[in-house]
Enzyme design. Sequence first.
Site, short mmCIF file in Angstrom:
data_model
loop_
_atom_site.label_atom_id
_atom_site.label_comp_id
_atom_site.label_asym_id
_atom_site.label_seq_id
_atom_site.Cartn_x
_atom_site.Cartn_y
_atom_site.Cartn_z
N GLY A 100 -6.27 -1.44 0.35
CA GLY A 100 -5.11 -2.25 0.75
C GLY A 100 -5.11 -2.53 2.24
O GLY A 100 -4.10 -2.34 2.92
N TYR A 122 8.51 4.20 -8.58
CA TYR A 122 7.83 4.37 -7.27
C TYR A 122 8.02 5.80 -6.75
O TYR A 122 7.07 6.43 -6.27
CB TYR A 122 8.43 3.34 -6.31
CG TYR A 122 7.82 3.27 -4.93
CD1 TYR A 122 6.57 2.69 -4.72
CD2 TYR A 122 8.52 3.75 -3.82
CE1 TYR A 122 6.03 2.60 -3.43
CE2 TYR A 122 8.00 3.67 -2.54
CZ TYR A 122 6.75 3.09 -2.35
OH TYR A 122 6.22 3.00 -1.08
P1 NAP Z 1 2.00 -4.32 1.74
O1 NAP Z 1 2.23 -4.93 3.07
O2 NAP Z 1 2.70 -4.87 0.55
O3 NAP Z 1 0.41 -4.33 1.47
C1 NAP Z 1 -0.07 -3.80 0.27
C2 NAP Z 1 -1.56 -3.69 0.32
O4 NAP Z 1 -2.01 -3.12 -0.92
C3 NAP Z 1 -2.24 -5.06 0.44
O5 NAP Z 1 -3.41 -4.89 1.20
C4 NAP Z 1 -2.56 -5.39 -0.99
O6 NAP Z 1 -3.71 -6.24 -1.14
C5 NAP Z 1 -2.92 -4.03 -1.55
N1 NAP Z 1 -2.75 -3.99 -3.00
C6 NAP Z 1 -1.66 -4.34 -3.72
N2 NAP Z 1 -1.88 -4.18 -5.04
C7 NAP Z 1 -3.16 -3.74 -5.15
C8 NAP Z 1 -4.00 -3.42 -6.24
N3 NAP Z 1 -3.57 -3.51 -7.50
N4 NAP Z 1 -5.27 -3.00 -5.98
C9 NAP Z 1 -5.71 -2.90 -4.72
N5 NAP Z 1 -4.98 -3.21 -3.64
C10 NAP Z 1 -3.71 -3.62 -3.85
O7 NAP Z 1 2.35 -2.76 1.74
P2 NAP Z 1 2.58 -1.73 2.95
O8 NAP Z 1 4.03 -1.74 3.27
O9 NAP Z 1 1.58 -1.93 4.00
O10 NAP Z 1 2.33 -0.35 2.16
C11 NAP Z 1 1.11 0.34 2.23
C12 NAP Z 1 1.32 1.72 1.63
O11 NAP Z 1 2.36 2.40 2.32
C13 NAP Z 1 1.76 1.69 0.17
O12 NAP Z 1 1.18 2.78 -0.53
C14 NAP Z 1 3.25 1.88 0.25
O13 NAP Z 1 3.78 2.43 -0.92
C15 NAP Z 1 3.35 2.83 1.43
N6 NAP Z 1 4.64 2.85 2.08
C16 NAP Z 1 5.13 1.74 2.70
C17 NAP Z 1 6.36 1.81 3.33
C18 NAP Z 1 6.97 0.66 4.07
O14 NAP Z 1 8.11 0.81 4.54
N7 NAP Z 1 6.30 -0.47 4.20
C19 NAP Z 1 7.09 3.01 3.30
C20 NAP Z 1 6.56 4.11 2.66
C21 NAP Z 1 5.32 4.02 2.05
P3 NAP Z 1 -3.55 -7.87 -1.27
O15 NAP Z 1 -3.21 -8.37 0.11
O16 NAP Z 1 -4.89 -8.29 -1.74
O17 NAP Z 1 -2.44 -8.10 -2.25
#
Ligand code: NAP
Length: 241
Positions: free
Chosen positions: A10, A148
Amino acid sequence: MADRVALVTGASRGIGAAIAARLASEETFVFGSATSSDGVARISDALGKNGTGIELRIEEPDSVSAAFDRITEEHTVSILVNNAGITNDNLFLRMSDDDWADVINTNLVSLHRLCKPFLRSMMRERWGRIINVGSVVGRMGNPGQANYAAAKAGIEGFTRSLAQELGSRGITVNCVAPGFIDTDMTAELGEKVTEQLVTRIPLGRVGTPTEVAETVAFLAGEGSSYITGQTIAVNGGMLSY
Ligand code: NAP
């Protein structure tokens, strides 16, 4: 030739993009994954000579096998960052079986799928770093996010167990649990919800992907050699662990 090779799932956006950029260097070559060819190209552009994009859908066993085969043609991964994740929110009584299964499969089952093949070379080398991205929601719970929260709590238990199994092989396994970070995932919450959430954060603001990436980079390096089985919170004080 870089000393180490990392895979960051990701890495096309948000936290994963920041982690890949932070890890990529003369010493560490980074494979960053995306689900589309556009995303793959963006990652390759961003990482330049210190990394490359690779297509991977973590919920599909065939996609994981294909990525593993491609990477291991010429490289041995010793740092695995399981970052990719999705949300699919709904109040539990309205949550469909698919909403439940998709989130559990993508966020949690994928760790089993990815760690297993990549672990073998880490065990041979007697050095490895596995860093799983959890969430504050795995500890706090959150209305509308039973799927989640269950997945993210599961990641912490998985992390602790794997750490106990692999410590004697020189492999550390840790979890980084972000709070509220400014990415596409949280953008959909809107301004009003964001303002309300910020009132619960002692540091008084949302976090940046770079702030999460710094902690991941620490856990990926030599400086964290005596830390394993831990969850490190990066949440502005929202919840004490
Ligand atoms: P994001 O901006 O939505 O980015 C998600 C990433 O995951 C993208 O690179 C996406 O690729 C990839 N992805 C989505 N579905 C996938 C799949 N089926 N197979 C492989 N790759 C996939 O998310 P983020 O906020 O950066 O979150 C990253 C991590 O941090 C996640 O595990 C999330 O649960 C965790 N997290 C985030 C927050 C927050 O506040 N943002 C808080 C706590 C935890 P594409 O671009 O190709 O779709």
